[in-house]
Each structure stands twice: as structure tokens, then as C-alpha cells.
Scaffold this active site. Structure first.
Site, PDB file in Angstrom:
ATOM      1  NE  ARG A  91      -3.723   2.539   0.863  1.00 18.68           N
ATOM      2  CZ  ARG A  91      -4.684   2.832   1.736  1.00 18.68           C
ATOM      3  NH1 ARG A  91      -5.040   1.934   2.632  1.00 18.68           N
ATOM      4  NH2 ARG A  91      -5.300   3.983   1.689  1.00 18.68           N
ATOM      5  NE  ARG A 104      -8.516   1.761  -0.298  1.00 13.83           N
ATOM      6  CZ  ARG A 104      -9.431   2.540   0.210  1.00 13.83           C
ATOM      7  NH1 ARG A 104      -9.623   2.566   1.485  1.00 13.83           N
ATOM      8  NH2 ARG A 104     -10.161   3.316  -0.527  1.00 13.83           N
ATOM      9  CG  ASP A 107      -8.156   1.117   4.257  1.00 13.48           C
ATOM     10  OD1 ASP A 107      -7.254   1.893   4.637  1.00 13.48           O
ATOM     11  OD2 ASP A 107      -9.365   1.366   4.406  1.00 13.48           O
ATOM     12  CG  ASP A 109      -9.823   2.275   8.170  1.00 14.06           C
ATOM     13  OD1 ASP A 109      -8.889   3.061   7.926  1.00 14.06           O
ATOM     14  OD2 ASP A 109     -10.697   1.977   7.343  1.00 14.06           O
TER      15      ASP A 109
END
Length: 178
Positions: A91, A104, A107, A109
Site C-alpha cells: 500500500r 488498494r 486498508d 482502520d
């Protein structure tokens, strides 16, 4: 599985997503990397869910999942480790954030860090849009039906108020395995 130090562990929830390459393999590798972080243990991981792209919709569907961690890392340390895992998975992020909603490889989070409310440059917990995103709420509620989003309430109540009809589990039970 790494042993936790004598520091008290905090329960944190991490959202995972991928829509480039072999997304299932990328997410499994990311779960292993989270489990290998110092003073951190992966305690649960959701199934993988196929979800339509959100934000920028002209891209492939995503695979999403949520991991529940017991960690003695601070929220800032955990975020830094998550960004390193993303980089290791290929990434890259543009400095201006213009690729924020694009495709992507990975990811990660930080969705929740115990009951903490953190608003610092580059670190916002709970994730500011968690209560609006079925692709994060469905797997979160799967592994933690009593999870609370500070300032919002129960995650399952937030989920009940939004459309989750396009979120589909992948396979019958495609969970993380050590």
C-alpha cells in the site's frame, strides 16, 4: 501467539479491507501480522465479507473483515504498526490524500480502542464514520455483538439503522486460522 506483557491489555478493533490482488490472502496475511505485533494478541477475527466499493464506486468490490485485538500498545503505537503492515502489503498513500477512496491492496482502520475518544492529527477513534458503514459494522457485530461506539451507542443498533443488504459473507466460514 505473542505473549502480552504485564501491561494491562486494551481491546481494540481493526477494520481490514482489500480490493486489489488476492484480497483473501492479503487479509489473512494482515491478520497474521496483527497477531505478531509486540504486546498484542489477535483474539477474534470475523468472516470475510464481499462489499461494494464505498466513496469511489468505479472500482472492484472489496473484501472486508474486522479483527479484535488485546494490546498493550498505545493507540498511536498501534496505528503506526498498522500503517507499516499496509506498506509491507504494497500500500502506498499519496501525501495529498487524493487516493483515499481508490483501490488498494490493504486498508487497515483503527475502529475502536476500548472506550477511548481520541481526536489528534492523523488519529481519530472511534473511527469517525464507523456508525455509517455497513462494511465495518457487519463484521464488527459478528465478533462483538455488544461492542459500543463511544458517543453513538451499541454497534448493533447503528447497524440496524443502515442498509447492509449488499454485504455478503464469502464462503461458509472463511475465518483466520493460525
Amino acid at each position: 501467539m505473542p505473549a502480552l506483557s504485564s501491561d494491562p491489555a486494551t481491546v481494540a478493533f481493526v477494520g481490514l479491507g482489500s480490493n486489489l490482488g488476492d484480497s483473501a490472502a492479503v487479509l489473512r496475511a494482515a491478520l497474521r501480522a496483527l497477531d505478531a505485533l509486540p504486546r498484542t494478541r489477535l483474539s477474534r477475527a470475523s468472516k470475510l465479507y464481499r462489499t461494494p466499493a464505498w466513496g469511489q464506486t468505479d472500482q472492484p468490490d472489496f473484501l472486508n473483515a474486522v479483527a479484535m485485538l488485546d494490546t498493550a500498545l498505545t493507540a498511536r503505537e498501534l496505528l503506526a504498526a498498522m500503517l507499516e503492515i499496509e506498506r509491507d502489503a504494497g500500500r502506498s498513500r499519496r501525501a495529498d490524500g487524493s487516493d483515499r477512496w481508490g483501490p488498494r491492496t490493504l486498508d487497515l482502520d483503527l475502529l475502536l480502542y476500548a472506550e477511548a475518544v481520541i481526536a489528534e492529527p492523523g488519529l481519530h477513534v472511534p473511527h469517525p464514520h464507523l456508525h455509517e458503514r455497513a462494511f465495518a459494522l457487519v463484521p464488527l457485530v459478528e465478533i462483538a455483538p455488544d461492542a459500543r461506539i463511544p458517543g453513538i451507542g451499541l454497534a448493533r443498533q447503528a447497524l440496524a439503522g443502515i442498509d447492509a443488504g449488499q454485504i455478503q459473507a464469502v464462503g461458509s466460514d472463511d475465518r483466520f486460522e493460525r
